[in-house]
Design a protein around this motif. Sequence first.
Motif, mmCIF file in Angstrom:
data_model
loop_
_atom_site.group_PDB
_atom_site.id
_atom_site.type_symbol
_atom_site.label_atom_id
_atom_site.label_comp_id
_atom_site.label_asym_id
_atom_site.label_seq_id
_atom_site.Cartn_x
_atom_site.Cartn_y
_atom_site.Cartn_z
ATOM 1 N N ILE A 122 0.835 -1.212 0.000
ATOM 2 C CA ILE A 122 0.000 0.000 0.000
ATOM 3 C C ILE A 122 0.864 1.254 0.000
ATOM 4 C CG2 ILE A 122 -1.858 1.243 1.166
ATOM 5 C CD1 ILE A 122 -2.631 -1.367 2.553
ATOM 6 N N PRO A 123 0.777 2.069 -1.039
ATOM 7 C CA PRO A 123 1.542 3.331 -1.053
ATOM 8 C C PRO A 123 1.151 4.211 0.130
ATOM 9 C CG PRO A 123 0.625 2.837 -3.231
ATOM 10 C CD PRO A 123 -0.020 1.874 -2.265
ATOM 11 N N ASN A 124 2.114 4.965 0.631
ATOM 12 C CA ASN A 124 1.852 5.838 1.773
ATOM 13 C C ASN A 124 2.484 7.213 1.524
ATOM 14 O OD1 ASN A 124 1.124 6.770 4.315
ATOM 15 N ND2 ASN A 124 2.769 5.698 5.390
ATOM 16 N N PRO A 125 1.977 7.935 0.498
ATOM 17 C CA PRO A 125 2.608 9.202 0.100
ATOM 18 C C PRO A 125 2.571 10.269 1.185
ATOM 19 C CG PRO A 125 0.473 8.959 -0.962
ATOM 20 C CD PRO A 125 0.791 7.631 -0.324
ATOM 21 N N GLU A 126 1.586 10.194 2.085
ATOM 22 C CA GLU A 126 1.483 11.185 3.160
ATOM 23 C C GLU A 126 2.237 10.754 4.413
ATOM 24 O OE1 GLU A 126 -2.522 12.746 3.789
ATOM 25 O OE2 GLU A 126 -3.126 11.853 1.882
ATOM 26 N N ASN A 127 2.902 9.605 4.316
ATOM 27 C CA ASN A 127 3.709 9.098 5.435
ATOM 28 C C ASN A 127 2.898 8.973 6.726
ATOM 29 O OD1 ASN A 127 6.173 8.088 6.442
ATOM 30 N ND2 ASN A 127 6.763 10.077 7.251
ATOM 31 N N TRP A 148 -3.486 2.993 5.459
ATOM 32 C CA TRP A 148 -2.646 3.867 6.271
ATOM 33 C C TRP A 148 -3.502 4.998 6.848
ATOM 34 C CZ3 TRP A 148 2.061 2.550 7.751
ATOM 35 C CH2 TRP A 148 2.795 1.646 6.971
ATOM 36 N N VAL A 149 -3.309 5.295 8.137
ATOM 37 C CA VAL A 149 -4.089 6.338 8.793
ATOM 38 C C VAL A 149 -3.209 7.118 9.775
ATOM 39 C CG1 VAL A 149 -6.325 5.158 8.649
ATOM 40 C CG2 VAL A 149 -4.808 4.706 10.595
ATOM 41 N N THR A 150 -3.698 8.285 10.165
ATOM 42 C CA THR A 150 -3.078 9.042 11.248
ATOM 43 C C THR A 150 -3.621 8.519 12.574
ATOM 44 O OG1 THR A 150 -4.818 10.708 11.256
ATOM 45 C CG2 THR A 150 -2.941 11.102 9.789
ATOM 46 N N ARG A 151 -3.023 8.914 13.677
ATOM 47 C CA ARG A 151 -3.536 8.492 14.984
ATOM 48 C C ARG A 151 -4.977 8.965 15.212
ATOM 49 N NH1 ARG A 151 -1.669 6.994 19.996
ATOM 50 N NH2 ARG A 151 -0.422 5.524 18.767
ATOM 51 N N PRO A 152 -5.318 10.235 14.922
ATOM 52 C CA PRO A 152 -6.720 10.659 15.099
ATOM 53 C C PRO A 152 -7.679 9.866 14.211
ATOM 54 C CG PRO A 152 -5.292 12.582 14.989
ATOM 55 C CD PRO A 152 -4.441 11.395 14.612
ATOM 56 N N GLU A 153 -7.273 9.570 12.977
ATOM 57 C CA GLU A 153 -8.128 8.783 12.084
ATOM 58 C C GLU A 153 -8.332 7.384 12.651
ATOM 59 O OE1 GLU A 153 -7.049 10.762 7.714
ATOM 60 O OE2 GLU A 153 -5.846 9.096 8.506
ATOM 61 N N HIS A 154 -7.274 6.817 13.189
ATOM 62 C CA HIS A 154 -7.351 5.475 13.761
ATOM 63 C C HIS A 154 -8.286 5.450 14.971
ATOM 64 C CE1 HIS A 154 -4.742 1.602 14.365
ATOM 65 N NE2 HIS A 154 -5.986 1.348 14.046
ATOM 66 N N ASP A 155 -8.106 6.424 15.857
ATOM 67 C CA ASP A 155 -8.958 6.508 17.050
ATOM 68 C C ASP A 155 -10.415 6.724 16.671
ATOM 69 O OD1 ASP A 155 -6.830 6.112 18.727
ATOM 70 O OD2 ASP A 155 -6.514 8.240 19.153
ATOM 71 N N ASN A 156 -10.652 7.577 15.681
ATOM 72 C CA ASN A 156 -12.024 7.861 15.253
ATOM 73 C C ASN A 156 -12.699 6.618 14.691
ATOM 74 O OD1 ASN A 156 -14.203 9.791 14.789
ATOM 75 N ND2 ASN A 156 -13.768 9.505 12.606
ATOM 76 N N HIS A 157 -11.938 5.829 13.917
ATOM 77 C CA HIS A 157 -12.497 4.595 13.363
ATOM 78 C C HIS A 157 -12.867 3.624 14.480
ATOM 79 C CE1 HIS A 157 -12.242 0.444 11.745
ATOM 80 N NE2 HIS A 157 -12.871 0.970 10.731
ATOM 81 N N LYS A 158 -12.027 3.542 15.502
ATOM 82 C CA LYS A 158 -12.312 2.636 16.617
ATOM 83 C C LYS A 158 -13.573 3.066 17.359
ATOM 84 C CE LYS A 158 -7.573 1.134 17.485
ATOM 85 N NZ LYS A 158 -6.431 1.137 18.435
ATOM 86 N N ARG A 159 -13.749 4.371 17.535
ATOM 87 C CA ARG A 159 -14.949 4.858 18.229
ATOM 88 C C ARG A 159 -16.217 4.572 17.428
ATOM 89 N NH1 ARG A 159 -11.381 9.326 19.180
ATOM 90 N NH2 ARG A 159 -10.723 9.385 21.364
ATOM 91 N N LEU A 160 -16.157 4.906 16.132
ATOM 92 C CA LEU A 160 -17.346 4.742 15.289
ATOM 93 C C LEU A 160 -17.716 3.282 15.086
ATOM 94 C CD1 LEU A 160 -16.665 7.479 12.570
ATOM 95 C CD2 LEU A 160 -18.254 7.590 14.506
ATOM 96 N N SER A 161 -16.728 2.406 15.143
ATOM 97 C CA SER A 161 -16.993 0.986 14.906
ATOM 98 C C SER A 161 -17.245 0.212 16.194
ATOM 99 C CB SER A 161 -15.814 0.344 14.153
ATOM 100 O OG SER A 161 -14.616 0.433 14.914
ATOM 101 N N GLY A 162 -17.186 0.905 17.335
ATOM 102 C CA GLY A 162 -17.490 0.235 18.597
ATOM 103 C C GLY A 162 -16.355 -0.557 19.182
ATOM 104 N N GLN A 163 -15.111 -0.336 18.711
ATOM 105 C CA GLN A 163 -13.983 -1.084 19.261
ATOM 106 C C GLN A 163 -13.577 -0.579 20.637
ATOM 107 O OE1 GLN A 163 -10.759 -2.167 16.374
ATOM 108 N NE2 GLN A 163 -12.011 -0.998 14.955
ATOM 109 N N TYR A 164 -13.857 0.694 20.922
ATOM 110 C CA TYR A 164 -13.647 1.197 22.266
ATOM 111 C C TYR A 164 -14.827 0.754 23.120
ATOM 112 C CZ TYR A 164 -9.725 4.254 21.151
ATOM 113 O OH TYR A 164 -8.510 4.752 20.797
ATOM 114 N N LYS A 165 -14.531 0.275 24.299
ATOM 115 C CA LYS A 165 -15.578 -0.267 25.150
ATOM 116 C C LYS A 165 -16.273 0.821 25.973
ATOM 117 C CE LYS A 165 -13.192 -4.701 25.674
ATOM 118 N NZ LYS A 165 -12.624 -5.685 26.634
#
Length: 218
Positions: A122-127, A148-165
């Motif tokens: 997976i290319p990661n041009p934005e590093n 590839w995601v940033t930390r805020p993007e990763h955290d947001n995905h976890k919240r929206l998908s219910g991975q955070y308890k």
Amino acid sequence: MKREHWLDVPGYRGMYKVSDRGQVISLPRTKTTGGKLKGQVDKVKELLKSGLTQTEIGARLGVTQAAISYLIKHGKGWKSHSRKRVLSPSTDSYGYLVVGLTRIDETMRTRKVHRLVAAAFIPNPENKPEVNHKDGNKKNNSVSNLEWVTRPEHDNHKRLSGQYKGSKNGNSKITEQDVMTIRQRLAAGEKQADIAQDYNISQVMVSLIKRRKHWTHC
């Protein structure tokens, strides 16, 4: 079924390959200490007399203790041959699949499989620094499930998908009690689309709850 594609693991060219389905293989190769230890028998004996251990001598010469032991016994370096094999991953404390990769200098490092797949395919041009599992399943390391995601993007995905308890999920539209009720309604035969509409969530989320892919703690 699509053909499985393989690429070199970055940093381990000619030693390991990773596939777009999340498998890692060790390539056949020959290890030898002959070059490093050529003409070193007398020096090794002198170092032993000085009080150094075989391990300490190996560290000084850039080889293993086993190589020093072999040199003392046989008067020469050794060769070993390894065959191509699929690595069996283990699971780390965070639930990710990991494998141990050994460099040419025989140092081993534990690497997360999903990061190996992403780095190779997976290319990661934005590093961006982190790799997200789109479906929330940390063991699904298919390239189509990674991004590839940033930390805020990763955290947001976890919240929206219910991975955070529970209370950790500040953006969640439903509670643990809602999840238990949803499962009861599903067991009673209600349609996923109707339940999704009642709770203002996606039908995909209802399906994930049903299959216990999300909200696994309740």
